[in-house]
Design a protein around this motif. Structure first.
Motif, PDB file in Angstrom:
ATOM      1  N   TYR A 168       0.899  -1.259   0.085  1.00 22.21           N
ATOM      2  CA  TYR A 168      -0.164  -0.072  -0.030  1.00 22.21           C
ATOM      3  C   TYR A 168       0.781   1.389  -0.052  1.00 22.21           C
ATOM      4  N   ILE A 169       1.818   1.174   0.852  1.00 24.76           N
ATOM      5  CA  ILE A 169       2.746   2.316   0.960  1.00 24.76           C
ATOM      6  C   ILE A 169       3.296   2.787  -0.432  1.00 24.76           C
ATOM      7  N   CYS A 170       3.471   1.951  -1.453  1.00 21.54           N
ATOM      8  CA  CYS A 170       3.924   2.499  -2.490  1.00 21.54           C
ATOM      9  C   CYS A 170       3.072   3.405  -3.496  1.00 21.54           C
ATOM     10  N   ASN A 186      10.334   2.837   0.600  1.00 20.91           N
ATOM     11  CA  ASN A 186      10.293   3.795   1.649  1.00 20.91           C
ATOM     12  C   ASN A 186       9.962   5.225   1.412  1.00 20.91           C
ATOM     13  N   PRO A 187       8.953   5.955   1.850  1.00 20.48           N
ATOM     14  CA  PRO A 187       8.672   7.127   1.384  1.00 20.48           C
ATOM     15  C   PRO A 187       9.918   8.243   1.976  1.00 20.48           C
ATOM     16  N   ARG A 188      10.219   9.266   0.817  1.00 20.75           N
ATOM     17  CA  ARG A 188      11.294  10.315   1.238  1.00 20.75           C
ATOM     18  C   ARG A 188      10.714  11.443   2.041  1.00 20.75           C
ATOM     19  N   CYS A 354       5.654   1.226   6.902  1.00 15.37           N
ATOM     20  CA  CYS A 354       6.814   0.687   6.297  1.00 15.37           C
ATOM     21  C   CYS A 354       7.687   0.906   7.504  1.00 15.37           C
ATOM     22  N   GLY A 355       7.582   1.254   8.720  1.00 12.32           N
ATOM     23  CA  GLY A 355       8.395   1.100   9.790  1.00 12.32           C
ATOM     24  C   GLY A 355       9.617   2.184  10.030  1.00 12.32           C
ATOM     25  N   GLN A 356       9.355   3.021   8.970  1.00 12.36           N
ATOM     26  CA  GLN A 356      10.530   3.783   9.194  1.00 12.36           C
ATOM     27  C   GLN A 356      10.445   4.968  10.396  1.00 12.36           C
ATOM     28  N   CYS A 360       4.334   5.872  13.713  1.00 10.43           N
ATOM     29  CA  CYS A 360       3.636   5.001  13.032  1.00 10.43           C
ATOM     30  C   CYS A 360       3.726   3.509  13.280  1.00 10.43           C
ATOM     31  N   ARG A 361       5.156   3.214  13.062  1.00  8.13           N
ATOM     32  CA  ARG A 361       5.473   1.825  13.430  1.00  8.13           C
ATOM     33  C   ARG A 361       5.107   1.377  14.676  1.00  8.13           C
ATOM     34  N   GLU A 362       5.285   1.943  15.721  1.00  5.39           N
ATOM     35  CA  GLU A 362       4.573   1.508  17.127  1.00  5.39           C
ATOM     36  C   GLU A 362       3.222   1.757  17.398  1.00  5.39           C
TER      37      GLU A 362
HETATM   38 FE1  SF4 Z   1       4.880   6.570   6.361  1.00  5.99          FE
HETATM   39 FE2  SF4 Z   1       6.416   6.764   8.580  1.00  5.99          FE
HETATM   40 FE3  SF4 Z   1       4.272   5.256   8.541  1.00  5.99          FE
HETATM   41 FE4  SF4 Z   1       6.754   4.662   6.900  1.00  5.99          FE
HETATM   42  S1  SF4 Z   1       6.576   4.526   9.110  1.00  5.99           S
HETATM   43  S2  SF4 Z   1       4.513   4.267   6.399  1.00  5.99           S
HETATM   44  S3  SF4 Z   1       7.248   6.649   6.648  1.00  5.99           S
HETATM   45  S4  SF4 Z   1       4.397   7.310   8.401  1.00  5.99           S
END
Ligand code: SF4
Ligand code: NAI
Length: 441
Positions: A168-170, A186-188, A354-356, A360-362
Motif C-alpha cells: 500500500y505504501i508504494c 520507503n517514503p522520502r 513501512c516502519g521508518q 507509525c511503526r509502534e
Molecule cells: Fe509513512 Fe513513517 Fe508510517 Fe513509513 S513509518 S508508512 S514513512 S508514516
C-alpha cells in the motif's frame, strides 16, 4: 443527471480497442494539443481548475508549473496507478475499460511537461490490467501516436508499465519513486518535492490516473468550459467508487453539484441502503478520511445540505466534516459496528506501515491491539482514552501521510461514536456476540 466527460463512451462495445476509441473521437485531443505550445496546454489545465484526483486535491496546473527545468536534465511523468486505498476502485475501472483515455492523457501531459519517457506504476494486485495497457500502448504506437516523432511533430514519447508488488505504501508518491528505481518502497522526506527531485533525482510529476485522463476532455472542450462544470473550486467531474451497504455499488461520474443525499438515495447512483435499512455512517473519500455519522453526512453543522464536493464534504473541519479524498465512498448501514470497522482499518494500516518512523511503526499496531480488546469485550474505559492519546501522538509526527491516515479514522470514530465504544466496555458479554446497531441510539 451529471455530465459525463470520462465515462461518456464507457458503454460503447470494444472501446478498449484503438479503432473503436478513435471512431468515438479518441486522440483528437492529442492532435489538437500537439498544435499548441506546452505553455498553452499548461494554461488550459490551470484554467480548468482540475485538482488531483488521487486524494489530496492539489491543483494539477500548479503542480505542473512547479516542475523544475534545468538545462539538459530529462523530466518524467509518472502515473500513480497504485490504487490501494480501501474502498477505492475507480482507476481500475478507467484502466480496464478505457485504457486509451489514460494513454492519450499521458501523451498530452508528457508533451506539456517535456517528458520523453513516462511511466505507469500499477498496483500489483491489478494483475490483469498491465496487459490491457500494454496492448493499448502498442496500438497507439502502430497508429503513430506514440514512440518516435509522434504525428511528424518531432515529439518522442515512450510509456512503460511497471507493476508494484502489493505494498500500500508504494502509492505514496515518493515510496512509489523509490520502488520504480528498484529499491524498497520507503517514503522520502518532502521537500524536495518530486517536481524538483523525483525519479532518479530528476524533475518528475506524479499524478493519479483519473487526473491524467481528465486532461483529454480539458483539451477537447477547453479549460474554461471544464471549469464551468461543478461548483467553486470543485470543477469538472469526479469518479466515485461506491461500495458497502447500498443497492447499486459501482463507479459513478458526478459533476460535484449533487447532494450526498441524492447520491446515496437516487436510482441514478447508489439506489438507497440495502434491504431498506437505515443509513448509519459513511466514509466518503477512501479509508483514510474521517467517518461521519448519517446526520452530519447529509447536512452540515449549520443544517445546510452537504454536497459531493471538496469544500462541502470538508465543511466543519475534522470535528464535523470529512474529505472528498480519493472518492472511495463506503456506506455503513444500521447493523454495522463502528468499533469492528475501525479495528479492521487499524489492522490494515499496522500491516502496511513501512516502519521508518516510530509513531507509525509502534502506534499503528498498538491502536489495533486496543481496538481488538474493546471489540472482543475485554476493553476498559481507560483504553478508549489511551486510544485517543495514541492517535493524537501519531498525527502530524510522521514522514508520510500513512500515519495521519491511520490516526484520523480512529479519532473520528471515537469523536462521533464514543457511546458505541463505551457500550462495548460496559457490555462485554454482548460485545462478544452482537453488533452495536443504530437501534441502540
Ligand atoms: Fe509513512 Fe513513517 Fe508510517 Fe513509513 S513509518 S508508512 S514513512 S508514516
Ligand atoms: P500532499 O498534499 O502531500 O501532496 C499532493 C501533491 O502535491 C503531491 O504530488 C505533492 O508532490 C504536490 N505538492 C504539494 N506541495 C508542493 C510544493 N510546494 N511543490 C511541489 N509539489 C507540491 O498529499 P499526498 O501525499 O500526495 O497524498 C495524500 C492523499 O492521498 C490522502 O489525502 C489520501 O486521500 C490519498 N490516498 C490515495 C490512495 C489511493 O489509492 N488513491 C491511497 C492512499 C492515500
Amino acid at each position: 443527471m451529471s455530465k459525463k466527460l470520462l465515462l461518456k463512451d464507457a458503454h460503447v462495445e470494444g472501446i478498449r480497442y484503438f479503432d473503436v476509441y478513435r471512431k468515438q473521437g479518441g486522440y483528437e485531443a492529442l492532435e489538437k494539443a500537439l498544435k499548441m505550445t506546452p505553455e498553452e496546454i499548461l494554461e488550459e489545465v490551470k484554467t480548468s481548475g482540475l485538482r488531483g484526483r488521487g486524494g489530496a486535491g492539489f491543483p494539477t496546473g500548479l503542480k505542473w508549473s512547479f516542475l523544475a527545468k534545468p538545462e539538459g536534465v530529462p523530466r518524467h511523468l509518472v502515473v500513480n496507478a497504485d490504487e490501494s486505498e480501501p474502498g477505492t476502485f475507480k482507476d481500475r475501472y478507467l484502466m480496464e475499460f478505457l485504457p486509451h483515455l489514460l494513454i492519450e492523457g499521458m501523451l498530452i501531459s508528457s508533451y506539456c511537461l517535456g517528458s520523453n519517457t513516462s511511466y505507469i506504476y500499477i498496483r500489483g494486485e491489478y494483475s490483469w490490467i498491465p496487459d490491457i495497457l500494454e496492448e493499448a500502448i502498442e496500438e497507439a504506437r502502430n497508429a503513430g501516436f506514440l514512440g518516435k516523432n509522434i504525428l511528424g511533430t518531432g515529439f518522442d514519447c515512450e510509456i512503460y508499465v511497471q507493476r508494484g508488488a502489493g505494498a500500500y505504501i508504494c502509492g505514496e508518491e515518493t515510496a512509489l519513486l523509490e520502488s520504480l528505481e528498484g529499491k524498497r518502497g520507503n517514503p522520502r522526506l518532502k521537500p524536495p518535492f518530486p517536481a524538483v527531485k523525483g525519479l532518479w533525482e530528476r524533475p518528475t510529476v506524479v499524478n493519479n490516473v483519473e487526473s491524467i485522463a481528465a486532461v483529454v476532455p480539458i483539451i477537447n472542450i477547453t479549460g474554461a468550459e471544464y471549469a464551468k462544470i461543478g461548483v467553486g473550486k470543485s470543477t469538472g467531474t469526479k469518479l466515485i467508487s461506491a461500495c458497502g451497504n447500498i443497492n447499486k455499488p459501482g463507479v459513478y461520474e458526478i459533476d460535484m453539484t449533487i447532494t450526498v443525499e441524492e447520491f446515496i438515495y437516487s436510482d441514478e447512483y447508489c439506489g438507497g441502503i440495502k434491504d431498506g435499512k437505515r443509513l448509519k455512517a459513511c466514509i466518503p473519500g477512501g479509508s483514510s478520511v474521517p467517518i461521519v455519522p448519517a446526520n452530519l453526512l447529509l447536512r452540515t453543522i449549520n443544517g445546510e445540505p452537504r454536497y459531493m464536493n471538496y469544500e462541502s464534504l470538508a465543511d466543519g473541519g475534522f470535528a464535523t466534516g470529512t474529505m472528498m479524498g480519493s472518492g472511495g465512498f463506503i456506506v455503513l448501514d444500521e447493523d454495522q459496528c463502528v468499533v469492528e470497522h475501525t479495528m479492521t482499518l487499524a489492522r490494515f494500516y499496522a500491516h502496511e506501515s513501512c516502519g521508518q518512523c516510530t509513531p507509525c511503526r509502534e502506534g499503528t499496531p498498538w491502536m489495533y491491539k486496543i481496538l481488538k480488546k474493546i471489540e472482543n469485550g475485554e476493553g476498559t474505559m481507560a483504553d478508549i482514552d489511551l486510544l485517543w492519546d495514541i492517535q493524537r501522538k501519531i498525527e502530524g509526527n510522521t514522514i508520510c501521510p500513512l500515519g495521519d491516515a491511520a490516526a484520523w479514522p480512529v479519532a473520528a470514530a471515537i469523536r462521533h461514536f464514543r457511546d458505541e465504544f463505551e457500550w462495548h466496555v460496559k457490555n462485554p458479554e454482548l460485545a462478544k456476540t452482537q453488533n452495536y446497531g443504530l437501534a441502540n441510539y
